[in-house]
Design an enzyme around this catalytic site. Structure first.
Site: not given
Ligand code: PEP
Ligand code: MG
Length: 577
Positions: A192, A432, A456, A503
């Site tokens: 922490h 993905e 992915d 993302c």
């Molecule tokens: C991705 O696959 O780009 C993603 C954002 O998910 P993770 O990295 O959690 O698999």
């Molecule tokens: Mg992913």
């Protein structure tokens, strides 16, 4: 001539400070081992209760200071400590042992606290192991108050604290003295004290083994929280280099901070929404204090990690409601569990090919009980109408239809119980897996948004394990197959009038910003530390130029050529502007 010495530890909070060390030694309060006379028992129990009351009072003060400094969520540790001291069952068992065994309160209390400490230490979970510091803190606080000693928290202003171990309470109290950094013998990145340092934005290095034996108060040191080092008696040359780094950091931060609240749009006024990826609770401070943005990907796996199993619906409601509240009026896209692959699995058997195995939505559709609990918690937390639900690892239309069907069943259950939720909650999917890319046009008709998980998508399109260092050179985000896939997924989304974001880590790569914007992506969800830089790049870009550039590179089949061109574009159109 002075010679400098460098000590290495684990980087726990980024940043650099140069200053005087303050060696903080906290006394470990010894227990009284003697037996009590019968006539002393009553008084001993009362003294114990008094010490408990005082400790509760102290902790409440620290908690309110902590709320003020780093917010409620980061201050939960003090609630946990208070819970121990307010646990009637626990306290009564200490008192009854004092009476039965005629031993001092400090002796019995110490034994009981050690039991909790040992249980935590024998856990396989690093996070739980590190909670021992919190238990020791409670122990010391109560023992100190039994001995009626005062709490010492006076440290030199602006110093860098060195200690064997520093508790979260110490960290909070010291912050009043404008402390410039922390370095400790013990601790890991999830202690922490490390979490609090990150929230306070002061550099910290932990797990330094014996730094408290090598540095004394008043010595000049440099703490480098990026590299996890302490430099004692730095030479003029080192000092100069670090002062230069500090100036650069300051200049960089000032430049970026100016940009943080400006609109996220290109110089020819195309809006590209910028949001943050949140993986752990400690990162939420960024949304509240700095980014003032939405969350494009909220990963829920940490709840599983924290609980060691699927968390209860109540725990989830608490978490999701908190996220929705701190993000409001911006939106938060919460992804349902993506367990499996390189993340944890809720069963012990090993799979030969975990990335092609029981993962993400596949687990949820097999464990409908768990999935329904998560969906119910998400709906209940959606009252502010700023929560969106996202399903990961979608590889077929039937998975989308089944997931939506289950969501509708959960909605009906809530309707029956007259529990309110956002009836128009948006539902999206991660793209993905290559099959989802081929089906993008059909899938887009069934959901409200897409988010491309490039981490992915790249590994599955190129057949390159994202975590295998032997083939990391083959993992290429600018591979023509990847760029063409992103382009066609984006076109499918727009043709069906839904929004599309990225993302995966590619969104956080400054080199890739122009490419993703040029391909038509509506939103980038990035790691908080890179947020200002990506915002600045977006603002420097001319959308029409980025688009033309993408039209050109999409025609090339050669990844090396594309990479060179991307780099050139970045140098010419971003760096030199
Ligand atoms: C991705 O696959 O780009 C993603 C954002 O998910 P993770 O990295 O959690 O698999
Ligand atoms: Mg992913």
């Amino acid at each position: 001539m002075r010679s400098e010495t460098t000590y290495k530890g684990i980087p726990a909070s980024p940043g650099i400070s140069i200053g005087k060390a303050y060696l903080y030694t906290r006394s470990r309060f010894e227990v009284d081992t003697e037996y009590l006379q019968i006539s002393e028992i009553q008084k001993e129990s009362e003294e114990f209760k008094r010490a408990l009351e005082l400790s509760v009072k102290e902790l409440k003060k620290i908690r309110s200071l902590s709320y003020e400094k780093i917010g409620e969520k980061n201050s939960l540790i003090f609630d946990a400590q208070l819970e121990i001291l307010n646990d009637k069952f626990f306290i009564n068992s200490v008192i009854s042992r004092i009476q039965k065994e005629k031993r001092t309160a400090s002796f019995i209390f110490d034994e009981e606290m050690s039991k909790i400490g040992h249980a935590l230490l024998s856990s396989n979970d690093e996070y739980l192991k590190e909670r021992v510091t919190d238990i020791n803190d409670v122990r010391n606080r109560v023992l100190r108050n039994m001995k009626k000693e005062k709490l010492v928290s006076k440290v030199e202003e602006y110093s860098i604290i060195i200690g064997h171990e520093i508790t979260p309470a110490d960290t909070i109290l010291f912050s009043k003295r404008k402390v410039q950094g922390y370095a400790t013998d013990r601790g890991g990145t999830t202690s922490h004290a490390a979490i609090v340092s990150r929230a306070l934005r002061v550099p910290a290095v932990v797990g330094m083994k014996d730094i408290s034996k090598n540095v004394t108060s008043g010595e000049m040191i440099i703490i480098d929280g990026f590299n996890g080092i302490i430099i004692k008696d730095p030479t003029e040359k080192t000092l100069k280099a670090y002062k230069r780094k500090l100036d650069e950091l300051k200049e960089y931060d000032e430049k970026l901070n100016k940009v943080i609240d400006l609109p996220s749009e290109t110089s020819d006024f195309k809006t590209v929404e910028l949001s943050a990826n949140i993986e752990f609770d400690e990162e939420i401070g960024f949304i509240v204090n700095t980014g003032h943005c939405g969350i494009g990907l909220y990963r829920t796996e940490h709840l599983f990690l924290e609980a060691g199993d699927f968390p209860s619906e109540e725990r989830q409601i608490e978490e999701y409601t908190h996220i929705a509240n701190v993000t409001y009026p911006n939106t938060v896209t919460i992804r349902t569990y993506d367990i499996g692959g390189d993340k944890l699995l809720p069963r012990s058997e090993k799979e030969d090919n975990p990335f092609l195995g029981w993962r993400g939505i596949r687990i949820c559709l097999d464990r409908i009980d768990i999935f329904k609990e998560q969906l119910s918690a998400l709906l209940i937390s959606s009252l502010k109408k700023n929560v969106k639900i996202m399903f990961p690892m979608i590889s077929s239309m039937s998975e989308v239809m089944r997931a939506k069907e289950i969501l509708n069943e959960v909605k009906k259950d809530l309707d029956k119980k007259e529990i309110r939720y956002d009836k128009n909650i948006e539902v999206g999917i991660m793209i993905e897996v290559p099959s989802a890319y081929f089906l993008a046009d059909d899938l887009a008709k069934e959901v409200d948004f897409f988010s491309i998980g490039t981490n992915d998508l790249i590994q599955y399109i190129l057949a390159v394990d994202r975590g295998n260092e032997y083939i990391s050179g083959l993992y290429q985000e600018f591979h023509p197959a990847v760029l063409r896939a992103i382009k066609s997924i984006t076109d499918a989304a727009h043709k069906n009038k839904i929004r599309i974001s990225v993302c995966g880590e590619m969104a956080s790569d400054p080199l890739a910003t122009a490419v993703l914007v040029g391909l038509g992506i509506d939103e980038l969800s990035v790691v908080p530390s890179i947020f200002p830089e990506i915002k600045q790049i977006i603002r420097k870009l001319v959308y029409s130029e980025a688009k033309d550039f993408c039209d050109e590179i999409l025609t090339y089949p050669d990844e090396e050529k594309i990479r060179t061109l991307v780099y050139k574009f970045y140098q010419e159109k971003i760096v030199s502007r």
